[in-house]
Design a protein around this motif. Structure first.
Motif, short mmCIF file in Angstrom:
data_model
loop_
_atom_site.label_atom_id
_atom_site.label_comp_id
_atom_site.label_asym_id
_atom_site.label_seq_id
_atom_site.Cartn_x
_atom_site.Cartn_y
_atom_site.Cartn_z
N TYR A 188 0.81 -1.22 0.00
CA TYR A 188 0.00 0.00 0.00
C TYR A 188 0.85 1.28 0.00
O TYR A 188 0.32 2.36 -0.21
CB TYR A 188 -0.93 0.04 1.22
N HIS A 189 2.13 1.15 0.28
CA HIS A 189 3.00 2.33 0.36
C HIS A 189 3.25 2.88 -1.05
O HIS A 189 3.76 2.18 -1.92
CB HIS A 189 4.33 1.95 1.02
N LEU A 190 2.87 4.13 -1.25
CA LEU A 190 3.01 4.76 -2.56
C LEU A 190 3.96 5.93 -2.46
O LEU A 190 3.90 6.72 -1.53
CB LEU A 190 1.65 5.27 -3.04
N THR A 191 4.85 6.05 -3.45
CA THR A 191 5.72 7.21 -3.54
C THR A 191 5.32 7.99 -4.78
O THR A 191 5.32 7.45 -5.89
CB THR A 191 7.20 6.79 -3.62
N GLN A 192 4.96 9.25 -4.58
CA GLN A 192 4.53 10.11 -5.67
C GLN A 192 5.74 10.55 -6.49
O GLN A 192 6.88 10.45 -6.04
CB GLN A 192 3.81 11.35 -5.10
N GLU A 193 5.50 11.09 -7.68
CA GLU A 193 6.59 11.59 -8.53
C GLU A 193 7.39 12.69 -7.85
O GLU A 193 8.59 12.80 -8.07
CB GLU A 193 6.02 12.10 -9.86
N ARG A 239 2.44 8.29 0.39
CA ARG A 239 1.02 8.18 0.73
C ARG A 239 0.69 6.72 1.00
O ARG A 239 1.25 5.82 0.39
CB ARG A 239 0.20 8.71 -0.44
N CYS A 240 -0.23 6.51 1.93
CA CYS A 240 -0.74 5.16 2.18
C CYS A 240 -1.87 4.90 1.19
O CYS A 240 -2.86 5.64 1.17
CB CYS A 240 -1.26 5.02 3.62
N ASP A 273 7.10 8.13 9.17
CA ASP A 273 5.98 7.18 9.06
C ASP A 273 6.40 5.94 8.27
O ASP A 273 6.01 4.82 8.60
CB ASP A 273 4.79 7.81 8.32
N ALA A 274 7.16 6.15 7.22
CA ALA A 274 7.57 5.06 6.33
C ALA A 274 8.45 4.04 7.03
O ALA A 274 8.50 2.87 6.64
CB ALA A 274 8.27 5.60 5.10
#
Length: 191
Positions: free
Chosen positions: A154-159, A164-165, A176-177
């Motif tokens: 679920y861990h997302l890294t934006q450009e 974001r979760c 948090d990460a």
């Protein structure tokens, strides 16, 4: 098969660690389970600092955890905080004294001295192997992984580098990460 020998080693190591933790806890007026709860709370994220998550992580009953948390709160090691969105949910936060207890006790001295005597290669190999054994046990027993956020599917890294979760869609900090989460789902690479 070496299963019995592996069990013997892990069981003996765990006993030595527990003995050292018990000594540290007694000096601070705490039982090992109370130190374990503090340790968990020092490592978990804001989605996982609830009494239910503590019970899940430690594999204890809600009653045992309730008593444990009561002692920690009355001793000034944790504070309870109501959830802003759901009044039924209580979050548990370490106090400065609680954080100090954890940093003084975990990891125990017996483990620190043993691991420091190993080469970096040996430490890395042991870490990887123990991680694999833990994941296999969790999978076989259908247990939550409680892995770090950054290793979750679920861990997302934006450009732009922000995190974001993908489950809650909330923004995450770098700190948090690094924290562990009860909602953790391993990625294909981390299984």
């Amino acid at each position: 098969m070496n299963t019995e020998l592996i069990y013997d080693y892990l069981e003996r190591i765990a006993n030595l660690i527990r003995t050292d933790i018990r000594k540290t806890g007694v000096a601070k007026g705490l039982q090992p389970v109370q130190l374990e709860a503090l340790h968990y709370l020092s490592r978990c994220n804001r989605y996982s600092n609830t009494p239910v998550a503590v019970a899940d992580y430690l594999g204890l009953t809600k009653g045992t955890v309730s008593q444990t948390l009561g002692v920690l709160e009355s001793s000034g090691f944790i504070e309870k905080q109501a959830d802003l969105n759901d009044r039924r949910v209580v979050h548990l936060n370490l106090t400065v004294d609680g954080a100090r207890v954890v940093s003084d006790a975990i990891p125990p001295n017996i483990l620190k001295s043993a691991v420091e005597g190993l080469s970096e290669t040996s430490r890395n190999e042991i870490t990887a192997t123990l991680n694999q054994v833990l994941r296999e046990l969790q999978t076989a027993n259908k247990l939550k992984t409680f892995g770090s956020c950054k290793t979750c599917r679920y861990h997302l890294t934006q450009e732009d580098g922000r995190r974001r979760c993908g489950l809650t869609m909330e923004w995450l900090t770098e700190a948090d990460a690094e924290k562990i989460c009860r909602e953790h789902q391993p990625t294909a690479e981390s299984v």
